[in-house]
Design a protein around this motif. Structure first.
Motif, PDB file in Angstrom:
ATOM      1  N   GLY A  74      37.264  37.851  44.458  1.00  0.00           N
ATOM      2  CA  GLY A  74      37.979  38.790  44.640  1.00  0.00           C
ATOM      3  C   GLY A  74      37.877  39.651  43.115  1.00  0.00           C
ATOM      4  O   GLY A  74      38.000  39.070  42.238  1.00  0.00           O
ATOM      5  N   ASP A  75      38.408  41.341  43.176  1.00  0.00           N
ATOM      6  CA  ASP A  75      38.208  41.738  41.757  1.00  0.00           C
ATOM      7  C   ASP A  75      38.954  41.419  40.698  1.00  0.00           C
ATOM      8  O   ASP A  75      38.566  41.196  39.570  1.00  0.00           O
ATOM      9  N   ASP A  76      40.398  41.130  41.158  1.00  0.00           N
ATOM     10  CA  ASP A  76      41.362  40.782  40.295  1.00  0.00           C
ATOM     11  C   ASP A  76      40.891  39.488  39.273  1.00  0.00           C
ATOM     12  O   ASP A  76      40.928  39.473  37.805  1.00  0.00           O
ATOM     13  N   VAL A  77      40.582  38.497  40.077  1.00  0.00           N
ATOM     14  CA  VAL A  77      40.457  37.276  39.380  1.00  0.00           C
ATOM     15  C   VAL A  77      39.032  37.400  38.696  1.00  0.00           C
ATOM     16  O   VAL A  77      38.899  36.820  37.726  1.00  0.00           O
ATOM     17  N   ALA A  78      38.088  38.083  39.040  1.00  0.00           N
ATOM     18  CA  ALA A  78      36.704  38.277  38.519  1.00  0.00           C
ATOM     19  C   ALA A  78      36.917  38.866  37.027  1.00  0.00           C
ATOM     20  O   ALA A  78      36.570  38.585  36.114  1.00  0.00           O
ATOM     21  N   ILE A  79      37.841  40.101  37.044  1.00  0.00           N
ATOM     22  CA  ILE A  79      38.378  40.775  35.740  1.00  0.00           C
ATOM     23  C   ILE A  79      38.976  39.740  34.903  1.00  0.00           C
ATOM     24  O   ILE A  79      38.615  39.647  33.674  1.00  0.00           O
ATOM     25  N   ASP A  80      39.694  38.958  35.517  1.00  0.00           N
ATOM     26  CA  ASP A  80      40.539  37.895  34.600  1.00  0.00           C
ATOM     27  C   ASP A  80      39.814  36.998  33.847  1.00  0.00           C
ATOM     28  O   ASP A  80      39.459  36.809  32.831  1.00  0.00           O
ATOM     29  N   LEU A  81      38.506  36.447  34.757  1.00  0.00           N
ATOM     30  CA  LEU A  81      37.630  35.372  34.590  1.00  0.00           C
ATOM     31  C   LEU A  81      36.769  36.124  33.450  1.00  0.00           C
ATOM     32  O   LEU A  81      36.403  35.494  32.293  1.00  0.00           O
ATOM     33  N   LEU A  82      36.156  37.331  33.350  1.00  0.00           N
ATOM     34  CA  LEU A  82      35.183  38.071  32.676  1.00  0.00           C
ATOM     35  C   LEU A  82      35.818  38.168  31.302  1.00  0.00           C
ATOM     36  O   LEU A  82      35.334  37.736  30.295  1.00  0.00           O
ATOM     37  N   LEU A  83      37.381  38.915  31.356  1.00  0.00           N
ATOM     38  CA  LEU A  83      37.810  39.096  30.065  1.00  0.00           C
ATOM     39  C   LEU A  83      38.251  37.837  29.244  1.00  0.00           C
ATOM     40  O   LEU A  83      38.391  37.791  28.122  1.00  0.00           O
ATOM     41  N   ARG A  84      38.426  36.648  29.940  1.00  0.00           N
ATOM     42  CA  ARG A  84      38.669  35.384  29.343  1.00  0.00           C
ATOM     43  C   ARG A  84      37.716  34.639  28.992  1.00  0.00           C
ATOM     44  O   ARG A  84      37.813  33.470  28.409  1.00  0.00           O
ATOM     45  N   GLY A  85      36.494  35.051  29.478  1.00  0.00           N
ATOM     46  CA  GLY A  85      35.366  34.163  29.084  1.00  0.00           C
ATOM     47  C   GLY A  85      34.451  34.522  27.605  1.00  0.00           C
ATOM     48  O   GLY A  85      35.205  34.979  26.867  1.00  0.00           O
TER      49      GLY A  85
END
Length: 401
Positions: A314-325
């Motif tokens: 999902g979009d929210d988790v994807a953004i979370d992972l990308l910003l924390r990656g």
């Protein structure tokens, strides 16, 4: 005389008529709280709250007589909500505390403005204003504190925290938003001394206040201050200095990438990066199943392109992972998610059987292999999907010979 600025919200449709009905010209009602404070700072005003000398039943009668709907939001505590064309306005009878236990207060109504202001937590929240003239009333030097960027308890800080333990977390939230420089020394000492009082609060109240704090412009320095002084030990002892560092990094990457701040994402960065621990803390805080799942997935350290992550989580988790990656904040590919809808693999088991596969587990396994390749190639369609299917079927047939 200092006056309330003539801001847009004061000209909202129906507000003048409501104030007239509630006796503004006779000094029976005032604007209070955040609307006054934020107007003085030039900030947007979301909610309009008023205090009145009328008892709640009389407030309701006057609101209805003026042609508005009156909702008995909390009659026992004196609060009525008036629905005017521009939105809801809370009208609360002046009150004084009879008793408190750290979580709840028993109140009595009063006619004294100062008495009502004295039960508020911080001086900057105790300001009130005449709806007609805009005249400001400041009983506890809140204007100077607002000007100096100082969040200060009204009266003895230890006593005020004993009345309501949540004021510890509120102090840090307001310091993050309005404070400048070092926090008020007396307030800080009282919060540290009474930190264990937080254990008496419901987890829901703690979660709500913590998420509000994390939604601020840059909560990282305030969170680090709380950690340094042991404020999290009574409620979330798993948070450590690494969490504060991750939060600071996340906030910086949000700003660099132009991503809207998100409280839950920031909480995920603050918590230990272990899915099981994240779930345990989320359940302790009584977060929703959706929020708990998001924290769990965000702590998984999954990697990949933006659309691939969004397809999986999902979009929210994807953004979370990308910003924390680890990908550079300016090259995360977040723009790829704008207007993008999760596609469906344009292929089913029937097509694979028609290509020669025997019904059974091999069909599902082959579909999964096709899907992985399809995701890796950024979701092609048409002939490319047919080719991927043919290649996967041929491979499956060869492996079974």
């Amino acid at each position: 005389m200092t006056r309330l600025p003539d801001t847009d919200w004061r000209r909202a449709e129906g507000l003048d008529r409501l104030m007239e009905a509630l006796g503004a010209s006779d000094g029976m009602i005032r604007f209070v709280g955040g609307a006054v404070r934020d107007s003085l700072l030039g900030l947007p005003v979301k909610d309009v709250d008023c205090a009145t000398r009328w008892r709640p039943e009389e407030s309701m009668n006057r609101i209805v007589a003026a042609g508005f709907k009156a909702i008995p939001t909390g009659l026992a505590h004196g609060t009525v909500t008036a629905l005017i064309p521009s939105g809801p306005v809370e009208v609360t009878t002046l009150r004084r505390d009879l008793s408190t236990d750290g979580r709840h207060a028993t109140v009595a109504f009063t006619d004294e403005w100062r008495e009502d202001a004295a039960r508020r937590d911080f001086t900057i929240n105790a300001l009130s204003a005449d709806p007609v003239t805009g005249e400001l009333f400041d009983y506890f030097d809140g204007l100077n504190d607002l000007r100096d960027g100082r969040v200060r308890f009204i009266g003895d800080a230890l006593h005020r925290i004993a009345e309501d333990h949540l004021r510890i977390l509120r102090f840090f939230r307001f310091h993050e938003r309005f404070g400048r420089g070092e926090p008020d020394a007396e307030a800080m000492q009282a919060c540290v001394a009474r930190a264990n009082d937080l254990m008496a609060l419901s987890r829901e109240r703690i979660a709500d206040e913590l998420l509000k704090l994390l939604g601020g412009t840059n909560p990282a320095p305030t969170i680090a201050l709380m950690l340094d002084n042991g404020l999290f030990r009574p409620i979330i002892p798993e948070i450590d200095t690494d969490g504060a560092d991750r939060l600071a990094r996340l906030v910086a990457r949000e700003q660099l990438s132009g991503t809207r701040p998100d409280s839950l994402r920031r909480l995920g960065a603050l918590l230990p990066q272990d899915p099981e621990t994240a779930v345990a803390i989320a359940r302790r805080l009584k977060l929703s199943k959706l929020a708990t799942r998001r924290l769990e997935l965000g702590a998984s350290a999954a990697t990949g392109p933006a659309r691939a992550l969004a397809y999986r989580f999902g979009d929210d988790v994807a953004i979370d992972l990308l910003l924390r990656g680890e990908v550079d904040a300016e090259h995360l590919g977040l723009d790829q998610l704008s207007g993008w809808e999760r596609p469906r693999l344009p292929l089913g088991g029937g097509e694979l059987i028609a290509m020669g596969l025997q019904p059974g587990p091999v069909v599902a396994a082959t579909l999964q292999r096709i899907e992985r390749q399809w995701i890796e190639e950024d979701f092609p369609d048409g002939e490319r999907v047919t080719l991927l299917a043919r290649q996967a079927v041929d491979q499956s047939l060869r492996s079974r010979q």
